[in-house]
Scaffold this motif. Structure first.
Motif, PDB file in Angstrom:
ATOM      1  N   VAL A 744       0.800  -1.230   0.000  1.00 16.49           N
ATOM      2  CA  VAL A 744       0.000   0.000   0.000  1.00 16.49           C
ATOM      3  C   VAL A 744       0.828   1.273   0.000  1.00 16.49           C
ATOM      4  O   VAL A 744       0.279   2.379  -0.134  1.00 16.49           O
ATOM      5  N   GLU A 745       2.173   1.121   0.190  1.00 18.11           N
ATOM      6  CA  GLU A 745       2.986   2.321   0.339  1.00 18.11           C
ATOM      7  C   GLU A 745       4.397   2.062  -0.200  1.00 18.11           C
ATOM      8  O   GLU A 745       4.914   0.962  -0.082  1.00 18.11           O
ATOM      9  N   ASP A 746       4.992   3.099  -0.759  1.00 17.28           N
ATOM     10  CA  ASP A 746       6.381   2.982  -1.221  1.00 17.28           C
ATOM     11  C   ASP A 746       7.311   2.851  -0.025  1.00 17.28           C
ATOM     12  O   ASP A 746       7.169   3.564   0.971  1.00 17.28           O
ATOM     13  N   ILE A 747       8.270   1.925  -0.148  1.00 15.22           N
ATOM     14  CA  ILE A 747       9.358   1.813   0.828  1.00 15.22           C
ATOM     15  C   ILE A 747      10.590   2.426   0.151  1.00 15.22           C
ATOM     16  O   ILE A 747      11.014   1.970  -0.916  1.00 15.22           O
ATOM     17  N   VAL A 748      11.170   3.471   0.765  1.00 18.64           N
ATOM     18  CA  VAL A 748      12.209   4.247   0.095  1.00 18.64           C
ATOM     19  C   VAL A 748      13.554   4.113   0.824  1.00 18.64           C
ATOM     20  O   VAL A 748      13.629   4.304   2.043  1.00 18.64           O
TER      21      VAL A 748
END
Length: 837
Positions: A744-748
């Motif tokens: 559900v979310e970018d891991i940066v």
């Protein structure tokens, strides 16, 4: 003839010798099948030695019939033990000897094929043993397969009983030094009953005849063309065959009317690609000249009246250029253009001093570590020889108006005169890896003994800090009369003084003592030593000398004692495996009493987790994985090489507390990979994980643990947590939680163009709508290395997250967002990982 009354005795000798020769012929015929790499060692070589000896000695050289029989017998025996049949139990008997085991151990370090290594060890062992075995060959019997009766090489029982041992000794002596020939053989052996008195035997004269004749027999007869081609030799043996294959038979130089000069000539010219073989010839001819000169010198020096040999020299040995007139070349010209060092003392001083260890090194630390390491090796060697031996090292400091003297003493194996004047002075040659160790200590090379010293340079480090050095030593099983000294009275000198006397301060309980007169500034005080930190705003420590030395010896499995100004010796270090209080040990080597109370508190709280790292029943460490977030230099951990601290300065407890042994990377003794296997490290690390689980861990603990498991090459995927910033809030997430979040979310991961690594200097502290991986400290755990679009399996955050995503059944994808922020390293990019089901 007047002496025909002794015809019966002459006939007895002649008949016995002919039968002796026939029997020896069968034995030496086995040599070529077992050692095809050798030049000819069959009966043709043995027979040829009569002619060569006659050439060297001269037509009128005095040799009575009994001496001729002994000479002939020694010739028959001198190489006869170069085959398995000459030994009890044949090849199996050879392979049970220490010599063979040592040879195999040495060979197998470089040859992985077992059968090939065994063959090479067979060759080496037979070469090493054959001279000694020759001494007992007349007494060895073989069983007649039909009659079951014993068979002997020398069948005449009377001659065998009275002369067999002497013949064997003379045969063996061809591998002795000329000094041993003079000291071990008798000057005279009287005749057997019934033989004329003036047939008395001169063993030393005969031994000189055998060694000179054997040395000088080099020609095409020993390396015939057809056999050369048939066997297709390789390597060193090929070079020796090639060398002898081109030589004519040795002769007297006819231009010398005194007949005192030998001449070797070639029948074919040596081509450029045969230059190595030519140099083998040149070196061999020089050796022949030396044998003849030393034998003549011995014969001349004796009190008994023994004439020298007629031949006194070999023509052309003065230079390669001169020799090439007789042993000719084509297309190249040999000359004495050898690689040499014009200023050897400067080279030794540079490579064994500050150029090796660094200009800013702690010289006193280096000197202590190198000398204690030498003592450790010596004690370990003696433990293999003397199974009940324990051993100890003593460090003494004596301070007076003339300065400070440092003594390092041990009761290990000690050094013989050969070692003291050989490998010790041979810069770049370690005694433990030299061939001399196999003759000094048979069986040591094939034992469990492993030396830390490998490079033969460490001893020379003493000259960085000493202007006067004395080395005193004796073999461990020798007496006071065996003590020798080497004195370097003016610093580094390649010609030290050798003395045969005991120093006044040499204790009878020790084997080796090194005494150094320290240069000014090497040790400012016998009370305190400065321990350096190299972090900003971190204060250095001032510790006692005994704590300083104790930390150098931190992981040593030998007890170390210390004394100042002849005070009573105190034990400052125990064999690490016999240490009874590891809390006290760790506090001592970490200088905790000189640091804030928090260091000692951490030791007290975590000491129960200290566990040995064991591989093949050997200790390779004693440590506990750290879960402390600090990276301060608290000196709680150390890397050891052979049990000795690689550095007493600049140490932290970032990854673990305690010690872990590493392999020596270079002569500097800094460590590279662990000395334990990966499996042993993993076993220890997983035990640490279980201990920490039982105690209960907070998320921060699990995060620090993950960093350190990665450091040790252990997968942290199931236990580790990762520190992230999400919605401007710090969190600790497991890899499973991160994998689910990636749906559900970018891991940066923040990086720069120049790095395959998370940028720990980035000023980015939050990314709206994205999860930012935030490093706690620099580590391999931050690696971003990828191959073919997939993270490398190196247990980094990226690797663990990728594997967790795949394991969860998700499909990961990677992208790069350019210029997302600023860092000390330049503009930052973002490596983004996102998943789909």
């Amino acid at each position: 003839m007047n002496d025909d009354i002794y015809k019966e005795k002459r006939d007895e000798l002649r008949i016995s010798f002919i039968k002796f020769r026939d029997n020896a012929t069968h034995l030496v015929s086995q040599i070529s099948s077992i050692l095809p790499g050798l030049t000819q060692h069959d009966i043709s070589h043995l027979d040829a030695l009569w002619e060569v000896a006659d050439l060297i000695c001269g037509d009128d050289y005095p040799l009575n019939p009994l001496e001729a029989f002994v000479f002939g017998g020694a010739v028959l025996l001198h190489d006869s033990a170069l085959c398995f049949e000459a030994y009890d139990n044949g090849i199996e008997g050879i392979r049970q000897t220490d010599i063979w085991k040592d040879s195999y151990a040495s060979v197998s370090e470089n040859v992985t094929d077992v059968a090939e290594a065994e063959k090479i060890a067979d060759f080496s062992a037979l070469r090493a043993l054959h001279a000694h075995q020759a001494e007992s060959l007349t007494e060895k019997s073989w069983v007649d397969p039909e009659t079951k009766s014993p068979l002997f090489l020398l069948e005449n029982n009377t001659l065998r009983k009275h002369l067999g041992k002497l013949i064997g000794q003379i045969a063996a002596s061809h591998h002795w030094s000329i000094e041993d020939v003079a000291s071990k053989l008798p000057n005279q052996v009287n005749v057997l009953p019934g033989f004329p008195r003036d047939w008395r035997i001169d063993p030393i004269k005969i031994a000189c005849m055998v060694r000179c004749a054997d040395a000088a027999h080099i020609d095409n007869e020993r390396a015939p063309d057809f056999l050369h081609a048939l066997i297709k030799r390789r390597g060193i043996s090929y070079t020796h065959w090639q060398a002898q294959n081109k030589l004519a038979s040795v002769d007297l130089d006819q231009s010398d009317n005194t007949n005192s000069t030998l001449l070797f000539t070639s029948t074919h010219r040596f081509l450029e690609n045969e230059s190595e073989a030519w140099w083998v010839v040149y070196d061999t001819i020089n050796m022949i000249e030396q044998e003849i000169r030393s034998s003549n010198a011995l014969l001349e020096s004796r009190q008994v009246e023994t004439p020298q040999f007629q031949v006194k020299r070999v023509k052309g040995v003065e230079s390669p250029e001169l020799m090439s007139k007789y042993v000719q070349t084509e297309g190249w010209n040999p000359c004495m253009a050898e690689v040499h060092v014009g200023n050897m003392e400067n080279l030794v001083s540079s490579l064994g001093g500050e150029k090796l260890y660094g200009a800013g090194c702690d010289k006193f630390e280096v000197i202590l570590r190198e000398l204690i390491q030498n003592s450790r090796d010596s004690i370990h060697a003696r433990r293999e020889i003397d199974k009940d031996f324990i051993g100890q090292i003593t460090v003494r400091l004596i301070s007076d108006d003339n300065g400070v003297c440092l003594y390092i003493e041990d009761n290990g194996v000690g050094m013989s005169l050969r070692v003291l004047t050989g490998p010790l002075l041979d810069f770049g040659t370690s005694f433990w890896t030299s061939s001399l160790v196999q003759s000094e200590f048979p069986g040591l090379r094939s034992s469990k003994f492993k030396s830390v010293g490998q490079f033969g340079i460490g001893f020379y480090s003493v000259f960085m800090g000493a202007d006067k050095v004395r080395v005193s030593s004796k073999p461990w099983n020798g007496g006071s009369s065996d003590v020798r000294q080497l004195n370097f009275n003016n610093g580094l000198s390649l010609r030290p003084l050798l003395k045969h006397e005991i120093p006044e301060d040499f204790n009878s309980n020790i084997s080796t003592q090194i005494k150094l007169n320290l240069k000014e500034g090497i040790l400012e005080s016998t009370d305190k030593v400065l321990i350096k930190r190299n972090q900003m705003r971190a204060e250095d420590l001032e510790v006692s000398v005994e704590d300083y030395i104790s930390s150098i010896c931190a992981a040593l499995d030998v007890s170390v004692y210390f004394s100042v100004n002849d005070s009573n010796c105190i034990e400052i270090h125990k064999d690490i495996k016999n240490e009874t209080d590891y809390s006290d040990w760790l506090k001592r080597i970490s200088y905790s009493k000189y640091q804030p109370q928090t260091v000692e508190n951490y030791i007290t709280t975590n000491i129960h987790r200290l566990r040995p790292i064991i591989d093949n029943d050997q200790w390779h460490g004693l440590a506990a994985i750290s879960v402390a977030p600090t990276t301060e230099q608290n000196f709680l951990s150390l890397n050891a090489v052979g049990g000795l601290n690689s550095s007493v300065h600049h140490r932290s407890g970032e990854h673990y507390m305690g010690y872990i042994d590493r392999l020596p990377q270079s002569a500097k003794r800094e460590g590279k990979g662990y000395s334990a296997s990966d499996e042993a490290i993993k076993t220890w690390a997983l035990e640490q994980v279980e201990l920490l689980k039982k105690e209960g861990m907070q998320p921060l603990d699990k995060c620090i643990l993950a960093y350190n498991l990665c450091y040790f090459g252990v997968d942290p995927i199931d236990i580790g947590y990762v520190f992230v910033i999400r919605n401007d809030m710090p969190e600790f997430l497991s890899f499973k939680e991160l994998a689910d979040l990636s749906l559900v979310e970018d891991i940066v991961f923040v990086k720069t163009d120049l790095m395959e690594h998370i940028d720990s200097h980035s000023q980015i502290n939050s990314l709206p709508g994205q999860t930012l991986i935030k490093p706690l400290r620099n580590s391999n755990f931050l690696s971003l290395k990828m191959e073919e679009g997939i993270p490398v399996k190196n247990y980094s955050i990226l690797d663990c997250l990728y594997r967790e995503i795949v394991q969860s059944g998700y499909e990961p994808s990677f992208s790069v967002e350019k210029n997302i922020g600023q860092s000390f390293m330049g503009m930052n990019d973002g490596l983004v990982i996102r998943s789909t089901k």
